[in-house]
Scaffold this motif. Structure first.
Motif, PDB file in Angstrom:
ATOM      1  N   CYS A   3       0.850  -1.198   0.000  1.00 58.08           N
ATOM      2  CA  CYS A   3       0.000   0.000   0.000  1.00 58.08           C
ATOM      3  C   CYS A   3       0.887   1.249   0.000  1.00 58.08           C
ATOM      4  O   CYS A   3       1.863   1.321   0.740  1.00 58.08           O
ATOM      5  N   CYS A   6       0.296   2.957   3.941  1.00 57.66           N
ATOM      6  CA  CYS A   6       0.804   2.320   5.171  1.00 57.66           C
ATOM      7  C   CYS A   6       1.957   1.364   4.885  1.00 57.66           C
ATOM      8  O   CYS A   6       2.556   0.836   5.806  1.00 57.66           O
ATOM      9  N   CYS A  37      -4.490  -0.090   0.293  1.00 59.14           N
ATOM     10  CA  CYS A  37      -5.067  -1.304   0.888  1.00 59.14           C
ATOM     11  C   CYS A  37      -6.505  -1.045   1.341  1.00 59.14           C
ATOM     12  O   CYS A  37      -6.928   0.108   1.472  1.00 59.14           O
ATOM     13  N   CYS A  40      -6.808   1.350   4.414  1.00 61.63           N
ATOM     14  CA  CYS A  40      -6.589   2.775   4.124  1.00 61.63           C
ATOM     15  C   CYS A  40      -7.714   3.327   3.256  1.00 61.63           C
ATOM     16  O   CYS A  40      -8.183   4.445   3.466  1.00 61.63           O
TER      17      CYS A  40
HETATM   18 ZN    ZN Z   1      -2.757   0.916   3.647  1.00 58.82          ZN
END
Ligand code: ZN
Length: 306
Positions: A3, A6, A37, A40
């Protein structure tokens, strides 16, 4: 797959990420599954996009120009009746006029009026609602930070090494963290200015008919090698520095370039006032190179995709 926010492993993530939210009318600029992701993606949609896009600044413009949310529902307008804040729904009647009706029961019986859409959305007695645009600053800068980093990833999509660089480079950690957490110790300044009236039109790139100039976006790299994400929304231009919370470099760029817009004049287009059907009308004329990543008012462009 990881991602871009993150940096976690995200191969099993299912959602695709819209760089410009669907609720603003965009369907085309999409990042593939996993680049943002699921966690998120959900977080941004609930904590960053929703609070901002339901704020009267965005909501009234979306309602007035009939931009539905991703479930196809039109937002109501935030307005005032008899000194009270109320939600007012707007619907298009069969005769093409707006039907305006308060959503709350206690006002329902007395008020339902029809107006011409061309009437321009300012103040209608006994309803009062305005197309004012003054979005809350913290939410707006996180929204720009999120879109900016994602748009950079979108530009890098064809090159895996550049995507890896975007994820691993600590250069982008501050804006990543700011978008993700809203870090309270940082105020991430952005530039906002009004370039032209909300009602401004542009030529449909395929049919040539005049349509609303809804939104546009681009990246600008200045002489300091800072990258700015530029976002244009119904005449308001925003710029955010993806490398740090200062817009000094953008202000310098504007000064050197006679305050032109990186999206409009930099590409050889300009806003001119013309008389169309007997009325003063602002129109963006000239070549807008859509391949550099701009798109205007997706809905009115009738599914014109870049
Ligand atoms: Zn993420």
């Amino acid at each position: 797959m990881r991602c871009i926010f993150c940096k976690s492993e995200s191969t099993n993530s299912k959602s695709v990420e819209h760089v410009i939210p669907e609720s603003l009318g965009s369907k085309t600029i999409v990042l593939p599954q996993g680049l943002v992701c699921d966690k998120c993606n959900n977080y941004f949609s609930n904590k960053v996009e929703r609070p901002l896009l339901t704020h009267p600044s965005f909501r009234n413009i979306r309602a007035w120009y009939q931009v539905p949310n991703k479930k196809g529902k039109l937002p109501s307008v935030k307005g005032i009746i008899a000194g009270e804040d109320v939600d007012i729904s707007l619907k298009i009647g069969k005769n093409g006029k707006f039907i305006i009706q308060p959503e709350e029961e206690k006002f329902r019986n007395k008020l339902e009026i029809q107006i011409d859409k061309a009437a321009n959305g300012e103040v209608f007695s006994p309803f009062i609602f305005k197309l004012e645009f003054d979005p809350p600053k913290k939410e707006m800068s996180r929204f720009l930070a999120k879109m900016g980093l994602e748009f950079l990833a979108f530009r890098f999509l064809k090159n895996k090494d550049l995507i890896e660089f975007l994820i691993d480079s600590d250069h982008y950690d501050p804006i990543r963290n700011f978008a993700k957490t809203g870090n309270n110790s940082i105020e991430w300044t952005y530039s906002m200015r009004k370039l032209y009236p909300i009602e401004t039109k542009m030529c449909h790139p395929v049919t040539g008919e005049l349509v609303m100039a809804g939104f546009g976006y681009d990246l600008l790299l200045n002489h300091r090698r800072e990258s700015y994400f530029i976002f244009l929304y119904y005449g308001f231009e925003f710029a955010i520095n993806l490398g740090g919370p200062s817009i000094k470099g953008y202000e310098e760029w504007l000064e050197k370039n006679d305050q032109i817009s990186p999206i409009i004049e930099r590409n050889g287009a300009k806003v001119v006032k013309e008389i169309i059907d007997g009325k003063d009308t602002f129109v963006i004329r000239g070549d807008l190179d859509l391949n550099t990543g701009r798109i205007f008012d997706n809905k009115q462009l009738k599914e014109y995709f870049i």
